[in-house]
Design an enzyme around this catalytic site. Structure first.
Site, PDB file in Angstrom:
ATOM      1  N   LYS A 146      -9.529   2.390  -2.470  1.00 56.66           N
ATOM      2  CA  LYS A 146      -9.748   1.765  -1.152  1.00 56.66           C
ATOM      3  C   LYS A 146     -11.158   2.049  -0.631  1.00 56.66           C
ATOM      4  O   LYS A 146     -11.576   3.203  -0.521  1.00 56.66           O
ATOM      5  CB  LYS A 146      -8.697   2.336  -0.190  1.00 56.66           C
ATOM      6  N   GLU A 204       0.840  -1.201   0.000  1.00 53.11           N
ATOM      7  CA  GLU A 204       0.000   0.000   0.000  1.00 53.11           C
ATOM      8  C   GLU A 204       0.881   1.259   0.000  1.00 53.11           C
ATOM      9  O   GLU A 204       1.861   1.336   0.746  1.00 53.11           O
ATOM     10  CB  GLU A 204      -0.895  -0.002   1.243  1.00 53.11           C
ATOM     11  N   CYS A 247      -5.754  -2.770   2.284  1.00 43.74           N
ATOM     12  CA  CYS A 247      -5.466  -2.785   3.715  1.00 43.74           C
ATOM     13  C   CYS A 247      -6.664  -3.005   4.635  1.00 43.74           C
ATOM     14  O   CYS A 247      -7.101  -4.108   4.845  1.00 43.74           O
ATOM     15  CB  CYS A 247      -4.679  -1.538   4.103  1.00 43.74           C
TER      16      CYS A 247
HETATM   17  N1  LIG Z   1      -3.445   1.223   6.024  1.00 40.95           N
HETATM   18  C1  LIG Z   1      -4.460   0.842   6.758  1.00 40.95           C
HETATM   19  O1  LIG Z   1      -5.594   0.821   6.321  1.00 40.95           O
HETATM   20  N2  LIG Z   1      -4.164   0.496   8.014  1.00 40.95           N
HETATM   21  C2  LIG Z   1      -5.142   0.276   9.003  1.00 40.95           C
HETATM   22  C3  LIG Z   1      -4.665  -0.611  10.071  1.00 40.95           C
HETATM   23  C4  LIG Z   1      -5.030  -2.024   9.847  1.00 40.95           C
HETATM   24  O2  LIG Z   1      -6.019  -2.281   9.162  1.00 40.95           O
HETATM   25  O3  LIG Z   1      -4.351  -2.889  10.367  1.00 40.95           O
END
Ligand SMILES: NC(=O)NCCC(=O)O
Length: 431
Positions: free
Chosen positions: A195, A119, A232
């Site tokens: 996203k 990401e 993510c």
């Molecule tokens: N980049 C992101 O969405 N991180 C959120 C934390 C997670 O989902 O572990």
């Protein structure tokens, strides 16, 4: 970047078990472990020269009588940032581009057909700071410099590349998105996915920068299989995974940036569960290292302000449709993981388990639509012996008799029913 207090990998810990116990431990925890495959000389020497790990595995699928195997190699790359976060933006970007290129050459040398990057691979994960500048300067259009750079490598290695970037959409007022650009093996842009779920947890203050995506759950039909991208935080939403399955995905990448204190116990479970529930391959990718930012920020938890995000623990891995998974890449080192898979495996596992046949999409769809409406009434059947305002038994039975029957009623609507206990005729109970 130093990571002095971090363990190298979970697998390294498991290998401390007595040798005779290791195979069973791995079988129970990882399923049918894919077999390691040899590295090409070129990949091994790149790894040596540029100091990163390469691991490669082959998942087993059955030979079929009426379909040729559809064997492809899926690669994932994890890296740490190269330059400090107070270096000029262009310097940081260029260093990451150069580092990522080294690993992509190794992916090419391993015959990778579909490659996923982490990401926001072009930048530090600066969203913890809640500062707009200079971080928004890393944003670029879908056809910007990183896509043009990767398109050359995609063509050179006949490789599809999933490139998650910070996108600036100039056509819509310069708005920002967290976007994966899917670059075809001919250097073309096949499409994008933005996203869907934006975290508001811990230091992941991403809603300061961009809104929830508006591209649905596209699946990109590439020469090497149907590819989806669940970016993510979307991995915490089983329905997000399901949507890619409904659209026919065979491989779903989960490019991530997440830290140990928040999510590490979930990491090995979520993308793997999604592979099991949807019978497709998942490839979970996490960056590594501890990123330190020039200005202190707080985490809104009463603790002292700090400069660090915490340790991004890497551990990227791939899961097959039957739930077997590769060991993870390192928690502390840059790496490339290549998995040889047969896309036919998806249907083979579907035929065994029948999840797609036994799921109740209409039922789920109906309840989900109702639940999304403001006047939603949850379907709750209340034990008439329970006072729903306290959750306690209103009229506890005098002996250990079991509740025999309670007519369904919607919460708060129908009148309470007569309680009947096992072993008693209706109406014969003496109060
Ligand atoms: N980049 C992101 O969405 N991180 C959120 C934390 C997670 O989902 O572990």
């Amino acid at each position: 970047m130093s990571t002095p207090n971090e363990i190298e990998s979970l697998e390294r810990l498991l290998k401390k078990l007595p040798e005779e116990d290791q195979a069973e431990a791995f079988r129970i925890l990882y399923g049918n472990l894919p077999e390691p495959i040899p590295l090409t000389e070129a990949a091994a020497s790149l790894a040596d020269e540029f100091d990163f790990d390469v691991a490669a595995y082959r998942f087993h699928a059955k030979a079929e009588q009426r379909r040729e195997p559809r064997v492809v190699r899926v690669g994932v790359i994890q890296t740490q940032i190269v330059e400090p976060t107070d270096a000029p933006v262009e310097t940081q970007y260029e260093a990451l581009r150069a580092r990522t290129e080294q690993l992509i050459h190794a992916a090419g040398a391993m015959g990778t057909n579909v490659l996923g990057l982490q990401e926001a691979w072009t930048m530090p994960f600066a969203f913890c700071t809640r500062e707009k500048e200079p971080w928004l300067e890393f944003a670029e259009p879908v056809d910007g410099p990183s896509t043009r750079f990767l398109a050359t490598l995609a063509r050179r290695y006949n490789m599809v590349i999933v490139s998650p970037i910070l996108e600036r959409d100039e056509r819509h007022g310069g708005t920002i998105h967290n976007t994966a650009v899917v670059i075809g093996n001919r250097g073309n842009i096949i499409g994008i996915h933005r996203k869907n779920h934006i975290p508001r947890v811990g230091d992941f203050n991403e809603s300061t920068y961009y809104m929830e995506g508006n591209t649905g759950h596209p699946v990109f039909a590439t020469e090497f299989g149907k590819v989806g991208v669940n970016i993510c935080y979307g991995r915490h939403h089983p329905l997000n995974w399901l949507m890619f399955g409904l659209n026919g995905a065979e491989i779903v990448f989960n490019p991530s940036a997440t830290v140990g204190a928040l999510s590490e116990p979930l990491w090995g479970i979520e993308a793997r569960c999604a592979a099991i529930a949807n019978n497709y391959f998942t490839a979970a990718i996490n960056r590594i290292g501890t990123e330190s930012f020039p200005n202190e920020f707080t985490s809104g938890d009463g603790k002292a302000a700090h400069h660090d995000f915490g340790h991004f623990y890497g551990s990227s891995y791939v899961t097959a449709p039957d739930g077997s998974r590769t060991p993870g890449l390192s928690r502390t080192r840059d790496g490339l993981l290549v998995s040889e898979i047969d896309l036919n495996h998806c249907r083979q596992v579907r035929d065994v388990w029948g999840f797609q046949m036994t799921q109740r999409l209409e039922e789920y769809g109906e309840l989900i639509s109702k639940a999304a409406a403001p006047d939603f009434e949850p379907q709750v059947i209340v034990d008439p012996g329970v006072d729903i305002s306290t959750g306690r038994g209103a009229t506890p039975p005098s002996s250990g008799r079991a509740l025999h029957h309670a007519s369904p009623r919607a919460l708060g609507s129908a009148p309470a029913q007569q309680i009947t206990y096992v072993g008693e005729e209706e109406g014969s109970r003496k109060e």
